[in-house]
Scaffold this motif. Structure first.
Motif: not given
Length: 55
Positions: A5-21
């Motif tokens: 299991v991999f938890l999404n850790c990182g800056a909110p901006e990075e996670l938002e960009v990943k989610r959009i992609v």
């Protein structure tokens, strides 16, 4: 063998960009299925709160 299991850790901006992609890579049908799942969960939570408050 199960995947780790991999938890999404990182800056909110990075996670938002990943989610959009990720969302842009989905087909129209997959986007619609995700929307319907969100609506179903939302409805279940809303009705569960009403049922609990009646007790």
């Amino acid at each position: 063998m199960m995947k780790k299991v991999f938890l999404n850790c990182g800056a909110p901006e990075e996670l938002e960009v990943k989610r959009i992609v990720e969302i842009k890579s989905l087909s129209y049908l997959e986007r619609l299925e995700r929307l319907m799942a969100i609506l179903e969960v939302s409805y279940m939570i809303k009705t569960a709160k009403k049922i609990q408050s009646k007790k």
